[in-house]
Design an enzyme around this catalytic site. Structure first.
Site, PDB file in Angstrom:
ATOM      1  N   GLU A 260       0.830  -1.197   0.000  1.00  0.00           N
ATOM      2  CA  GLU A 260       0.000   0.000   0.000  1.00  0.00           C
ATOM      3  C   GLU A 260       0.871   1.256   0.000  1.00  0.00           C
ATOM      4  OE1 GLU A 260      -1.547   1.423   4.143  1.00  0.00           O
ATOM      5  OE2 GLU A 260      -2.189  -0.641   3.895  1.00  0.00           O
TER       6      GLU A 260
ATOM      7  N   CYS B  88      -3.106  -4.259   4.161  1.00  0.00           N
ATOM      8  CA  CYS B  88      -2.022  -5.082   4.690  1.00  0.00           C
ATOM      9  C   CYS B  88      -2.000  -6.517   4.167  1.00  0.00           C
ATOM     10  CB  CYS B  88      -2.083  -5.099   6.214  1.00  0.00           C
ATOM     11  SG  CYS B  88      -1.719  -3.509   6.971  1.00  0.00           S
TER      12      CYS B  88
ATOM     13  N   HIS C 144      -1.608 -11.763  11.079  1.00  0.00           N
ATOM     14  CA  HIS C 144      -1.230 -10.377  10.824  1.00  0.00           C
ATOM     15  C   HIS C 144      -1.001  -9.680  12.159  1.00  0.00           C
ATOM     16  CE1 HIS C 144      -0.824  -6.478   9.141  1.00  0.00           C
ATOM     17  NE2 HIS C 144      -1.886  -6.021   9.784  1.00  0.00           N
TER      18      HIS C 144
END
Length: 348
Positions: free
Chosen positions: A81, A113, A236
Site C-alpha cells: 500500500e 495489509c 497479521h
C-alpha cells in the site's frame, strides 16, 4: 477452501528488514504518550530505501534459496500500500533489477495489509494451473502514520518474498487457502491524502478479529483440522496484542505463535507483516512441521493458509540470511532523524 489441481508450494523465501529502528518510547517522548506503547520499537526505512528496494532484497534471498535463475520466472508480483509511484508499477523495476525481464508478467497488488497474500493466492493459481512454473509473490511496505497518531508507533517497513512453484520442488507445500472479505471501513487513505484515517469503532471487532477468525475457522473446518494439529501459527500483527488475542480466541497457544511474532521489535510491516512471520518460522521449522498463516487487510479481508514443511527446507534455508539476522542488526535513530527521513517536515 481453494486448492489448485496441481499441488504447489513455497520453493524459496526471503526476508528483508531495514537496520534502522526508532523506540516507541522515543515517539511517546515527543507526543507525551502516557498510556503505554503497542510495540517496543519499529523498523524505519533509510533515506535510500523504499518498497521497491526492499522487494528486490527479499526477492534475491528467495531466488538464492531456490537456486532458480530469474529468467525462469513467469511473474513478479508486488503487493503493497506504499508503492513509490502512483502511475508506474513497482513490479517492472523489481523484475528488471532481478534480471527477469523482458519475458515476464509483472503487476502491483493492493489490499491494505494483505496485498502480499493476494499476490500469493494468485501465484498459487498460476502455478497450479500449469500456466507458470515459478511465480514470485512479494509483500512490502514503508507504512505511513500521521505524527502523533496511534499508528505512528507501529507503521513500519519490511519485505517478504515467496517463490511459488511445483510441490515436488517445495520447502513447504501449501495444502489449501481461504479468503473472507467484507466492506468494513476500519481504516482507509484517499489518494490525495498523506496519512490514513481510522474507523475507530470497527478496528478490532468486527474488522481485524472477526475477519481473521472467519477465514481461519473456515480453513480449519475444510481441512478437518484443529489448532493443536499445527506446529506453528502466524497472524497479521498490527501490534503486539492483536495477534496474541486472535490466536487465543481460535485456540492456538503462545508457543505456536512465538517464533513468528515480530511486531514487538519491528512494528507493523503491513503487507509484509504476516509473511515476515512465516519467513521467521521457516527459519526454524523441521520437516513434517505444519504452519497455519492468516493475513489481514483493512477494508476488510483475510486469507488463511495451511503449509507442511518438506525435507528440502533445512539445507535450503542456509543459502540466504535468516530473518533473525535482520532483526539483530539494529541502529536506533531519534525522532528528529526519523521525521526527516520519513518526510514529516513539510517546508514551503
Amino acid at each position: 477452501m481453494m486448492k489448485p489441481e496441481r499441488p504447489v508450494g513455497v520453493v524459496g523465501y526471503g526476508a528483508y528488514i531495514p537496520r534502522f529502528r526508532i523506540a516507541a518510547r522515543e515517539i511517546a517522548r515527543i507526543w507525551d504518550g502516557a498510556g503505554g506503547t503497542p510495540v517496543d520499537s519499529k523498523s524505519v526505512p533509510g533515506p535510500d530505501e523504499d518498497t521497491i528496494t526492499m522487494s528486490i532484497e527479499a526477492a534475491r534471498n528467495a531466488l538464492a534459496r531456490a537456486r532458480i535463475a530469474p529468467d525462469r520466472l513467469s511473474a513478479v508480483w508486488v503487493g503493497s500500500e506504499s508503492h513509490p509511484y502512483s502511475v508506474k508499477p513497482s513490479g517492472t523495476l523489481v523484475a528488471e533489477a532481478l534480471g527477469a525481464t523482458p519475458w515476464v508478467s509483472t503487476a502491483d497488488w493492493e489490499f491494505a495489509c494483505k496485498a502480499g497474500s493476494e499476490a500469493l493466492t494468485a501465484a498459487m493459481g498460476m502455478v497450479g494451473s500449469g500456466m507458470a512454473q515459478y511465480v514470485l509473490a512479494i509483500g512490502a511496505d514503508t507504512a505511513q502514520g500521521r505524527p502523533g497518531d496511534a499508528l505512528e508507533y507501529t507503521a513500519a517497513a519490511g519485505a517478504a518474498a515467496l517463490l511459488i512453484g511445483p510441490a515436488a520442488d517445495a520447502v513447504a507445500i501449501i495444502e489449501g487457502t481461504t479468503s473472507y472479505v467484507t466492506d468494513t471501513p476500519d481504516f482507509f487513505r484517499r489518494a490525495d491524502t498523506a496519512y490514513p484515517v481510522h474507523g475507530h469503532r470497527f478496528t478490532g471487532e468486527p474488522a481485524y478479529f472477526g475477519t481473521s477468525r472467519h477465514a481461519a475457522e473456515q480453513l480449519l473446518r475444510d481441512l478437518g483440522a484443529k489448532p493443536s494439529d499445527f506446529t506453528y501459527a502466524v497472524f497479521h500483527q498490527p501490534n503486539t496484542r492483536f495477534p496474541q488475542t486472535v490466536a487465543r480466541q481460535l485456540g492456538f497457544t503462545p508457543q505456536q505463535i512465538a517464533p513468528g511474532l515480530l511486531s514487538p521489535k519491528i512494528g507493523n510491516a503491513y503487507s509484509a507483516a504476516a509473511l515476515l512471520g512465516l519467513c521467521a518460522i521457516l527459519d526454524v521449522a523441521k520437516p513434517g512441521d505444519t504452519i497455519f498463516v492468516t493475513t489481514y487487510g483493512s477494508g476488510a479481508g483475510s486469507d488463511a493458509y495451511a503449509l507442511r514443511v518438506t525435507d528440502a527446507l533445512p539445507e535450503r534455508r542456509e543459502r540466504a540470511p535468516l530473518t533473525a539476522a535482520y532483526l539483530a542488526r539494529e541502529t536506533f535513530v531519534d525522532y528528529a532523524v526519523y521525521a526527516r527521513w520519513r518526510g514529516k517536515l513539510v517546508m514551503e
